[in-house]
Motif scaffolding. Structure first.
Motif, PDB file in Angstrom:
ATOM      1  N   ASN A  76       0.842  -1.193   0.000  1.00 27.26           N
ATOM      2  CA  ASN A  76       0.000   0.000   0.000  1.00 27.26           C
ATOM      3  C   ASN A  76       0.879   1.246   0.000  1.00 27.26           C
ATOM      4  O   ASN A  76       1.767   1.393   0.840  1.00 27.26           O
ATOM      5  N   TYR A 211     -13.270   3.238  -2.751  1.00 26.06           N
ATOM      6  CA  TYR A 211     -12.315   2.231  -3.194  1.00 26.06           C
ATOM      7  C   TYR A 211     -12.729   1.659  -4.543  1.00 26.06           C
ATOM      8  O   TYR A 211     -13.913   1.515  -4.841  1.00 26.06           O
ATOM      9  N   GLY A 213     -10.949  -1.198  -7.744  1.00 29.54           N
ATOM     10  CA  GLY A 213      -9.817  -2.013  -8.135  1.00 29.54           C
ATOM     11  C   GLY A 213     -10.229  -3.116  -9.075  1.00 29.54           C
ATOM     12  O   GLY A 213     -11.395  -3.234  -9.462  1.00 29.54           O
ATOM     13  N   VAL A 225      -4.919  -4.781  -8.401  1.00 29.48           N
ATOM     14  CA  VAL A 225      -4.548  -3.368  -8.413  1.00 29.48           C
ATOM     15  C   VAL A 225      -5.719  -2.589  -7.846  1.00 29.48           C
ATOM     16  O   VAL A 225      -6.868  -2.786  -8.270  1.00 29.48           O
ATOM     17  N   ILE A 227      -7.199   1.312  -5.910  1.00 28.91           N
ATOM     18  CA  ILE A 227      -7.029   2.733  -5.636  1.00 28.91           C
ATOM     19  C   ILE A 227      -8.046   3.141  -4.581  1.00 28.91           C
ATOM     20  O   ILE A 227      -9.168   2.619  -4.564  1.00 28.91           O
ATOM     21  N   SER A 235      -4.526   6.795  -2.426  1.00 29.88           N
ATOM     22  CA  SER A 235      -3.561   5.746  -2.119  1.00 29.88           C
ATOM     23  C   SER A 235      -3.715   4.616  -3.138  1.00 29.88           C
ATOM     24  O   SER A 235      -4.778   4.437  -3.724  1.00 29.88           O
ATOM     25  N   TYR A 236      -2.640   3.865  -3.288  1.00 30.38           N
ATOM     26  CA  TYR A 236      -2.644   2.805  -4.288  1.00 30.38           C
ATOM     27  C   TYR A 236      -2.229   1.486  -3.640  1.00 30.38           C
ATOM     28  O   TYR A 236      -1.444   1.461  -2.692  1.00 30.38           O
ATOM     29  N   THR A 237      -2.747   0.401  -4.196  1.00 32.47           N
ATOM     30  CA  THR A 237      -2.407  -0.936  -3.731  1.00 32.47           C
ATOM     31  C   THR A 237      -2.117  -1.816  -4.932  1.00 32.47           C
ATOM     32  O   THR A 237      -2.893  -1.831  -5.893  1.00 32.47           O
TER      33      THR A 237
END
Length: 244
Positions: A76, A211, A213, A225, A227, A235-237
């Motif tokens: 993250n 959220y 993804g 993936v 966001i 934030s990104y994952t």
């Protein structure tokens, strides 16, 4: 599974060497200021930690593999802006996180996660319940979930405890191979100083997050993936998962 854990260990090492000691100025920031200013610092820290602690909580609620078990290895990326992190000239953090889900009868999943930053452990557990099963590619499956997360930071001098209660809903579009999801969540974060002279104070913050993804499946190895937008910060994952 061993490969996933090996990658997780490498990511933890990277987080240690690149972003060492995010709470190294915690005591100094609180000890030499007024009660009012210290309260502001703690509330702003709670806002940053809320974003970090909810990281990895949301994902596609599609099938969990042949044995109903799913493991995700995620990283993250978080923007931070509280005064305590700024004192260490930190404005972004990468947090490796291992998350898991286990299917139970009745459309219930047990959720768990573990994350690590330098001298900081993050633990979370919760439940997810699928309230509607989508029947085609247009109508999504809908689930609700709740997760409680603890944060323990201790570098031998600076000690911080945090907790986060997160509630949310996720819509998963059951498209083969590529499975997108969207979600919304509310959470409340509390921060308790355990080593400064302001231990009578408690920081808190309530926030909403959005959220989205996609999970990409190939045999038993999947990629994800995501966001999120929390308190105005994006934030990104990214991650890998293995369904058994």
């Amino acid at each position: 599974m061993k490969k996933l854990l090996s990658v997780f260990a490498v990511l933890c090492f990277v987080s240690i060497t690149v972003f060492a000691g995010p709470f190294a100025k915690f005591n100094d920031m609180l000890d030499y200021t007024t009660q009012e200013q210290a309260q502001k610092y703690l509330d702003n820290l709670a806002s940053d930690l809320g974003n970090i602690m909810t990281g990895g909580s949301f994902s596609a609620s599609a099938g969990l593999g042949l044995n109903g078990i799913d493991l995700h290895l995620k990283v993250n990326y978080n923007k931070v802006s509280s005064e305590i992190f700024e004192a260490e000239e930190i404005n972004e953090l990468y947090v490796p996180m291992l998350t898991g889900a286990v299917a139970l009868p009745g459309n219930i999943n047990i959720l768990a996660k573990y994350g690590y930053m330098q001298d900081t452990n993050i633990y979370g557990a919760g439940l997810r319940y699928k309230i509607f099963e989508g029947k085609d590619l247009i109508i999504p499956s809908v689930s609700i979930q709740g997760m409680y997360t603890l944060l323990k930071a201790d570098d031998g001098i600076n000690k911080v405890d945090g907790n986060n209660l997160g509630l949310g809903a996720v819509a998963t579009f059951n498209i083969p191979i590529v499975t997108p999801y969207i979600g919304v969540g509310w959470d409340k974060t509390k921060v308790n100083p355990k080593s400064s002279n302001k231990q009578d104070l408690e920081g808190s913050y309530e926030g909403f997050g959005y959220y989205a993804g996609v999970s990409v499946s190939a045999v038993i190895i999947n990629g994800t993936v995501g966001i999120s937008v929390y308190d105005g910060y994006v934030s990104y994952t990214i991650g890998l998962s293995s369904g058994f």
